[in-house]
Design a protein around this motif. Structure first.
Motif, PDB file in Angstrom:
ATOM      1  N   THR A   1       0.786  -1.375   0.004  1.00 27.23           N
ATOM      2  CA  THR A   1      -0.081  -0.138  -0.005  1.00 27.23           C
ATOM      3  C   THR A   1       0.713   1.161  -0.131  1.00 27.23           C
ATOM      4  N   GLY A   2       2.093   1.180   0.711  1.00 32.85           N
ATOM      5  CA  GLY A   2       2.983   2.480   0.578  1.00 32.85           C
ATOM      6  C   GLY A   2       2.688   3.259   1.782  1.00 32.85           C
ATOM      7  N   LEU A   3       1.701   2.691   2.729  1.00 31.59           N
ATOM      8  CA  LEU A   3       1.339   2.991   4.057  1.00 31.59           C
ATOM      9  C   LEU A   3       1.732   2.013   5.027  1.00 31.59           C
ATOM     10  N   SER A   4       1.875   2.882   6.252  1.00 33.90           N
ATOM     11  CA  SER A   4       2.467   1.683   7.185  1.00 33.90           C
ATOM     12  C   SER A   4       1.385   1.462   8.427  1.00 33.90           C
ATOM     13  N   SER A   5       1.186   0.236   8.497  1.00 31.35           N
ATOM     14  CA  SER A   5       0.372  -0.347   9.541  1.00 31.35           C
ATOM     15  C   SER A   5       0.432  -1.806   9.689  1.00 31.35           C
ATOM     16  N   TYR A   6       0.258  -2.399  11.087  1.00 30.99           N
ATOM     17  CA  TYR A   6       0.612  -3.945  11.022  1.00 30.99           C
ATOM     18  C   TYR A   6      -0.904  -4.412  10.392  1.00 30.99           C
ATOM     19  N   ILE A   7      -0.600  -5.458   9.794  1.00 33.02           N
ATOM     20  CA  ILE A   7      -1.776  -6.022   8.955  1.00 33.02           C
ATOM     21  C   ILE A   7      -3.177  -6.420  10.076  1.00 33.02           C
TER      22      ILE A   7
ATOM     23  N   TYR B   1      -6.381   1.845   3.367  1.00 26.53           N
ATOM     24  CA  TYR B   1      -5.025   1.214   2.999  1.00 26.53           C
ATOM     25  C   TYR B   1      -5.404   0.362   1.601  1.00 26.53           C
ATOM     26  N   PRO B   2      -5.692   1.219   0.636  1.00 22.84           N
ATOM     27  CA  PRO B   2      -5.821   0.483  -0.616  1.00 22.84           C
ATOM     28  C   PRO B   2      -4.409  -0.359  -1.210  1.00 22.84           C
ATOM     29  N   ILE B   3      -4.772  -1.481  -1.799  1.00 20.88           N
ATOM     30  CA  ILE B   3      -3.428  -2.017  -2.537  1.00 20.88           C
ATOM     31  C   ILE B   3      -3.237  -1.644  -3.685  1.00 20.88           C
ATOM     32  N   ILE B   4      -2.068  -1.197  -3.899  1.00 18.58           N
ATOM     33  CA  ILE B   4      -1.575  -0.399  -5.271  1.00 18.58           C
ATOM     34  C   ILE B   4      -0.168  -0.954  -5.808  1.00 18.58           C
ATOM     35  N   TYR B   5       0.184  -1.744  -4.789  1.00 16.20           N
ATOM     36  CA  TYR B   5       1.382  -2.291  -5.395  1.00 16.20           C
ATOM     37  C   TYR B   5       1.646  -3.979  -5.476  1.00 16.20           C
ATOM     38  N   ALA B   6       2.574  -4.347  -6.185  1.00 14.21           N
ATOM     39  CA  ALA B   6       2.924  -5.782  -5.899  1.00 14.21           C
ATOM     40  C   ALA B   6       4.556  -5.586  -6.180  1.00 14.21           C
TER      41      ALA B   6
END
Length: 200
Positions: free
Chosen positions: A9-15, A26-31
């Motif tokens: 996501t490029g954003l920091s948080s524990y899952i 927290y949208p998923i934008i990367y792989a």
């Protein structure tokens, strides 16, 4: 897979701090650090994932990890909840639960769900010892890190053939390209996992 959302996501948080209320943040934008998606993908709940799997006749690969150093561990209550979710969503025959290491996987036994361990033995002697352990403990699948790991035991073909003698299936965690995928298919690996589009 990751303990944090940083990589996807490029954003920091524990899952484990992500839930239905805040997941839109927290949208998923990367792989693997590459922007691959034309639109943001929102993290699905287990039920949403199950619905999609059943719709598309998919298979659930559930990699169980604990992160004790980060305050995240698996309790029996949590294990029971996972099993209940699988059964309630008609995924019992379409799921493999696997863990990194041997200590936790036995807690999931006797539920008619396929079980595996993600271990990379260092040599053939350790490989045989691991296969014997899997057979003894009714663990159906040994998940190896890559085809390069399988080559430690005489090559992909031989490692799969050896495992079959112990009624153990081989899965590869990181299949890098179509050539590896075709080799694994040819010699009877049960799963070939990848971040890449292998059938292009």
């Amino acid at each position: 897979h990751d303990p944090t959302t940083d990589r996807t996501t490029g954003l920091s948080s524990y899952i484990w701090n992500i839930n239905k209320s805040n997941r839109n943040n927290y949208p998923i934008i990367y792989a693997n650090g590459v922007d691959l998606f034309s639109e943001d993908i929102i993290m699905p709940t287990f039920e949403e994932t199950a619905k999609q799997l059943n719709k598309n006749k998919g298979y659930l690969m559930l990699h169980i990890k604990t992160r004790p150093a980060l305050g995240n561990t698996f309790t029996q209550e949590g294990i029971n909840k996972v099993i209940k979710l699988i059964k309630n969503n008609n995924l019992t025959s379409k799921t493999m639960i696997f863990t990194s290491g041997k200590s936790i996987i036995s807690k999931f036994k006797n539920n008619n769900i396929k079980l595996g361990v993600n271990i990379s033995p260092k040599d053939t002697t350790e490989y045989i010892k691991t296969l014997k352990w899997c057979k003894k403990n009714k663990i159906s699948t040994l998940v190896l890190g890559s085809c390069n790991v399988a080559k430690r035991f005489g090559g992909v073909k031989k490692s799969i053939k050896t495992a079959k003698k112990y009624n153990v299936e081989i899965a590869i965690y990181n299949t890098k390209n179509n050539s590896e995928f075709n080799t694994l298919t040819k010699y009877g690996a049960v799963f070939a996992m990848s971040d890449y589009k292998l059938t292009a």
